[in-house]
Design a protein around this motif. Structure first.
Motif, PDB file in Angstrom:
ATOM      1  N   ALA A  74       0.808  -1.216   0.000  1.00  0.00           N
ATOM      2  CA  ALA A  74       0.000   0.000   0.000  1.00  0.00           C
ATOM      3  C   ALA A  74       0.842   1.267   0.000  1.00  0.00           C
ATOM      4  CB  ALA A  74      -0.939   0.001   1.203  1.00  0.00           C
ATOM      5  N   ILE A  75       1.998   1.251   0.698  1.00  0.00           N
ATOM      6  CA  ILE A  75       2.886   2.404   0.677  1.00  0.00           C
ATOM      7  C   ILE A  75       4.303   1.912   0.416  1.00  0.00           C
ATOM      8  CG2 ILE A  75       1.445   3.794   2.195  1.00  0.00           C
ATOM      9  CD1 ILE A  75       3.308   3.138   4.499  1.00  0.00           C
ATOM     10  N   ALA A  76       5.165   2.802  -0.058  1.00  0.00           N
ATOM     11  CA  ALA A  76       6.520   2.408  -0.412  1.00  0.00           C
ATOM     12  C   ALA A  76       7.519   3.391   0.180  1.00  0.00           C
ATOM     13  CB  ALA A  76       6.681   2.360  -1.931  1.00  0.00           C
ATOM     14  N   MET A  77       8.728   2.882   0.462  1.00  0.00           N
ATOM     15  CA  MET A  77       9.820   3.711   0.965  1.00  0.00           C
ATOM     16  C   MET A  77      11.009   3.554   0.041  1.00  0.00           C
ATOM     17  SD  MET A  77      11.306   3.854   4.854  1.00  0.00           S
ATOM     18  CE  MET A  77      12.290   5.259   5.419  1.00  0.00           C
ATOM     19  N   VAL A  78      11.584   4.675  -0.381  1.00  0.00           N
ATOM     20  CA  VAL A  78      12.700   4.682  -1.325  1.00  0.00           C
ATOM     21  C   VAL A  78      13.921   5.261  -0.612  1.00  0.00           C
ATOM     22  CG1 VAL A  78      13.540   5.566  -3.528  1.00  0.00           C
ATOM     23  CG2 VAL A  78      11.125   4.960  -3.275  1.00  0.00           C
ATOM     24  N   ALA A  93       9.679   2.731  10.222  1.00  0.00           N
ATOM     25  CA  ALA A  93       8.581   2.946   9.281  1.00  0.00           C
ATOM     26  C   ALA A  93       7.775   1.675   9.087  1.00  0.00           C
ATOM     27  CB  ALA A  93       9.139   3.435   7.937  1.00  0.00           C
ATOM     28  N   ARG A  94       8.453   0.534   9.000  1.00  0.00           N
ATOM     29  CA  ARG A  94       7.732  -0.727   8.815  1.00  0.00           C
ATOM     30  C   ARG A  94       6.825  -1.026  10.014  1.00  0.00           C
ATOM     31  NH1 ARG A  94      10.696  -6.458   7.763  1.00  0.00           N
ATOM     32  NH2 ARG A  94      11.478  -6.080   9.884  1.00  0.00           N
ATOM     33  N   GLU A  95       7.356  -0.810  11.215  1.00  0.00           N
ATOM     34  CA  GLU A  95       6.546  -1.067  12.409  1.00  0.00           C
ATOM     35  C   GLU A  95       5.308  -0.175  12.440  1.00  0.00           C
ATOM     36  OE1 GLU A  95       9.285  -0.393  15.538  1.00  0.00           O
ATOM     37  OE2 GLU A  95      10.410  -2.258  15.208  1.00  0.00           O
ATOM     38  N   ALA A  96       5.486   1.102  12.079  1.00  0.00           N
ATOM     39  CA  ALA A  96       4.345   2.029  12.097  1.00  0.00           C
ATOM     40  C   ALA A  96       3.331   1.663  11.018  1.00  0.00           C
ATOM     41  CB  ALA A  96       4.839   3.456  11.887  1.00  0.00           C
ATOM     42  N   ALA A  97       3.818   1.243   9.850  1.00  0.00           N
ATOM     43  CA  ALA A  97       2.911   0.856   8.775  1.00  0.00           C
ATOM     44  C   ALA A  97       2.117  -0.394   9.150  1.00  0.00           C
ATOM     45  CB  ALA A  97       3.698   0.617   7.487  1.00  0.00           C
ATOM     46  N   GLU A  98       2.793  -1.380   9.722  1.00  0.00           N
ATOM     47  CA  GLU A  98       2.111  -2.609  10.120  1.00  0.00           C
ATOM     48  C   GLU A  98       1.073  -2.337  11.201  1.00  0.00           C
ATOM     49  OE1 GLU A  98       5.251  -5.250  11.205  1.00  0.00           O
ATOM     50  OE2 GLU A  98       5.693  -5.829   9.135  1.00  0.00           O
ATOM     51  N   LYS A  99       1.389  -1.432  12.112  1.00  0.00           N
ATOM     52  CA  LYS A  99       0.429  -1.065  13.161  1.00  0.00           C
ATOM     53  C   LYS A  99      -0.826  -0.452  12.559  1.00  0.00           C
ATOM     54  CE  LYS A  99       0.096   1.510  17.503  1.00  0.00           C
ATOM     55  NZ  LYS A  99       0.807   2.398  18.450  1.00  0.00           N
ATOM     56  N   ALA A 100      -0.658   0.230  11.410  1.00  0.00           N
ATOM     57  CA  ALA A 100      -1.800   0.848  10.734  1.00  0.00           C
ATOM     58  C   ALA A 100      -2.483  -0.117   9.767  1.00  0.00           C
ATOM     59  CB  ALA A 100      -1.342   2.089   9.983  1.00  0.00           C
ATOM     60  N   GLY A 101      -2.027  -1.372   9.735  1.00  0.00           N
ATOM     61  CA  GLY A 101      -2.653  -2.359   8.860  1.00  0.00           C
ATOM     62  C   GLY A 101      -2.169  -2.312   7.431  1.00  0.00           C
ATOM     63  N   LEU A 102      -0.999  -1.731   7.180  1.00  0.00           N
ATOM     64  CA  LEU A 102      -0.455  -1.619   5.834  1.00  0.00           C
ATOM     65  C   LEU A 102       0.897  -2.311   5.750  1.00  0.00           C
ATOM     66  CD1 LEU A 102      -1.148   2.185   5.232  1.00  0.00           C
ATOM     67  CD2 LEU A 102      -2.516   0.270   4.407  1.00  0.00           C
ATOM     68  N   ARG A 103       1.267  -2.725   4.543  1.00  0.00           N
ATOM     69  CA  ARG A 103       2.598  -3.271   4.322  1.00  0.00           C
ATOM     70  C   ARG A 103       3.458  -2.216   3.647  1.00  0.00           C
ATOM     71  NH1 ARG A 103       5.596  -5.623   0.249  1.00  0.00           N
ATOM     72  NH2 ARG A 103       7.187  -7.085   0.976  1.00  0.00           N
ATOM     73  N   LEU A 104       4.689  -2.091   4.096  1.00  0.00           N
ATOM     74  CA  LEU A 104       5.631  -1.141   3.517  1.00  0.00           C
ATOM     75  C   LEU A 104       6.533  -1.863   2.527  1.00  0.00           C
ATOM     76  CD1 LEU A 104       6.869   1.798   3.717  1.00  0.00           C
ATOM     77  CD2 LEU A 104       8.501   0.800   5.316  1.00  0.00           C
ATOM     78  N   ALA A 105       6.541  -1.411   1.278  1.00  0.00           N
ATOM     79  CA  ALA A 105       7.430  -1.973   0.260  1.00  0.00           C
ATOM     80  C   ALA A 105       8.695  -1.125   0.205  1.00  0.00           C
ATOM     81  CB  ALA A 105       6.739  -1.985  -1.104  1.00  0.00           C
ATOM     82  N   LEU A 106       9.860  -1.769   0.287  1.00  0.00           N
ATOM     83  CA  LEU A 106      11.133  -1.057   0.291  1.00  0.00           C
ATOM     84  C   LEU A 106      11.773  -1.102  -1.091  1.00  0.00           C
ATOM     85  CD1 LEU A 106      13.295   0.403   1.978  1.00  0.00           C
ATOM     86  CD2 LEU A 106      14.304  -1.843   2.457  1.00  0.00           C
ATOM     87  N   HIS A 107      12.184   0.072  -1.580  1.00  0.00           N
ATOM     88  CA  HIS A 107      12.879   0.182  -2.865  1.00  0.00           C
ATOM     89  C   HIS A 107      14.247   0.808  -2.624  1.00  0.00           C
ATOM     90  CE1 HIS A 107       9.319  -0.656  -5.514  1.00  0.00           C
ATOM     91  NE2 HIS A 107       8.704  -0.342  -4.379  1.00  0.00           N
ATOM     92  N   ILE A 108      15.309   0.133  -3.076  1.00  0.00           N
ATOM     93  CA  ILE A 108      16.684   0.586  -2.882  1.00  0.00           C
ATOM     94  C   ILE A 108      17.188   1.215  -4.177  1.00  0.00           C
ATOM     95  CG2 ILE A 108      18.998  -0.077  -2.170  1.00  0.00           C
ATOM     96  CD1 ILE A 108      16.887  -0.579  -0.042  1.00  0.00           C
ATOM     97  N   THR A 109      17.789   2.408  -4.069  1.00  0.00           N
ATOM     98  CA  THR A 109      18.252   3.094  -5.273  1.00  0.00           C
ATOM     99  C   THR A 109      19.769   3.107  -5.351  1.00  0.00           C
ATOM    100  OG1 THR A 109      18.202   5.244  -4.147  1.00  0.00           O
ATOM    101  CG2 THR A 109      16.231   4.583  -5.336  1.00  0.00           C
ATOM    102  N   ALA A 110      20.279   2.896  -6.555  1.00  0.00           N
ATOM    103  CA  ALA A 110      21.714   2.963  -6.812  1.00  0.00           C
ATOM    104  C   ALA A 110      22.139   4.429  -6.896  1.00  0.00           C
ATOM    105  CB  ALA A 110      22.046   2.233  -8.109  1.00  0.00           C
ATOM    106  N   GLY A 111      23.441   4.632  -7.055  1.00  0.00           N
ATOM    107  CA  GLY A 111      23.971   5.985  -6.964  1.00  0.00           C
ATOM    108  C   GLY A 111      24.001   6.784  -8.235  1.00  0.00           C
ATOM    109  N   TYR A 112      23.350   6.338  -9.294  1.00  0.00           N
ATOM    110  CA  TYR A 112      23.390   7.108 -10.537  1.00  0.00           C
ATOM    111  C   TYR A 112      22.196   8.056 -10.624  1.00  0.00           C
ATOM    112  CZ  TYR A 112      20.063   3.477 -11.940  1.00  0.00           C
ATOM    113  OH  TYR A 112      18.999   2.619 -11.995  1.00  0.00           O
TER     114      TYR A 112
END
Length: 360
Positions: A74-78, A93-112
């Motif tokens: 439902a929400i994402a973190m970059v 952030a994950r703990e707060a999202a789960e407490k609100a009934g949402l899953r946090l999707a994590l996206h990792i960005t490279a340095g370019y």
């Protein structure tokens, strides 16, 4: 006849089932009870498994249409790759999202260049309805280049450990960051209180945090009348904006301490601090007997042969607060409410005193 708590709770459960989601304050107004009473009722219903409690809301156990379409992300973190500093923020952030009934999707960005924009595109394609963003922003030019697309996002977004410039197009975005000016103040207050007047800053220069620490160190040492004895170097050869190139500002710390007569060093970040302390010890500069050391970040500062005194930003709280800001925006949008005032929050760091500093 006055409605019993059981009858009221049954009505609340029915209202939430019908609506899918309902704000606690709205339910309290409609049923003529206090917000405190309504929170207590919703907590009881959640305990019995009749509703889900979120941040200021009660949710139906049935998936809402937009949740079904978007899947569980439902929400994402970059966040940038290889950034240990933000690991605790992600966990918070994950703990707060789960407490609100949402899953946090994590996206990792490279340095370019453009990596954050591509990660955001993928997150939105996967159905994310809100974003937590920590762009690299190695230089001010990188930050300026991101303004147009950040301001054009059509979902709520919150910047974490980043704050846009006042003149930028993305300034109306919510953000939460550490008050790093206060962090530098804590370090200098501690060291000068121990009698140190010649202090070297060995700092990175590849993020907004690093630039703030460098600027505040120069300003605050000048305000204390210490500028002449307090210099700045780069904390490692690759701590500049280009991580693949050796930066000539990265001079030998032990040599700098000896040449300048420095009795203390503030080092950003922890990883660099552990390496530089080893270099000091190898050069015969004992810590803290000959030189006191304060690290900045407090991720692994306690793990060296000499546990390091460190400025400790509230890393997990950054993530939790970012989710709180995002949920507020999502709830306003879902309820058809006008957007509230933008919030730019700063959280104060602490100083954790260990064995690497002492009186001179």
């Amino acid at each position: 006849m006055r409605e019993s708590s059981q009858q009221r709770q049954a009505r609340i459960a029915e209202m939430v089932r019908d609506r899918g989601i309902a704000r606690i304050t709205d339910l309290a107004d409609e049923l003529g009870v206090s917000v405190v009473t309504m929170r207590r009722d919703v907590e009881e219903l959640a305990r019995r498994g009749e509703v889900r409690r979120g941040h200021g809301v009660a949710r139906s156990l049935r998936p809402m249409p937009e949740e079904t379409a978007a899947g569980s992300d439902a929400i994402a973190m970059v966040v940038p790759e290889s950034n240990t500093y933000l690991t605790e923020a992600v966990q918070g952030a994950r703990e707060a999202a789960e407490k609100a009934g949402l899953r946090l999707a994590l996206h990792i960005t490279a340095g370019y260049g453009g990596a954050e924009r591509e990660a955001v595109r993928q997150a939105l394609d996967a159905g994310a309805r809100g974003l937590l963003l920590s762009p690299h922003w190695r230089t001010r030019d990188e930050a300026d280049a991101d303004q147009s697309w950040l301001s054009a996002l059509d979902v709520p977004a919150v910047l974490v450990e980043r704050r846009p410039a006042r003149t930028s197009a993305s300034y109306p975005l919510d953000c939460v960051r550490t008050d790093h000016a206060h962090g530098v103040h804590l370090a200098l207050e501690h060291l000068t209180g121990l009698g140190h007047r010649r202090i070297v800053l060995a700092a990175r220069d590849d993020s907004p945090t690093a630039r703030t620490i460098r600027a505040e160190f120069a300003e605050q040492t000048a305000a204390r009348g210490l500028a002449e004895g307090c210099g700045t170097i780069l904390s490692s050869p690759t701590a500049g904006p280009d991580p693949h190139a050796a930066d000539p500002r990265a001079v030998d710390l032990a040599e700098t301490v000896v040449r300048s007569g420095a009795t203390a060093v503030l080092i950003h970040s922890d990883m660099d601090a552990l390496v530089l302390v080893q270099g000091l010890q190898a050069a015969g500069i004992r810590v803290p007997d000959r030189c006191s050391v304060v690290a900045y970040n407090d991720v692994v500062a306690d793990m060296g042969s000499v546990p390091l005194t460190a400025v400790a930003p509230p890393k997990a709280e950054l993530g939790r607060t970012g989710v709180d800001l995002l949920l507020r925006r999502l709830e306003m949008a879902r309820g058809g409410l006008r957007p509230g005032a933008t919030r730019h929050l700063e959280l104060l760091p602490d100083l954790v005193v260990r064995g690497s500093t002492q009186q001179i």
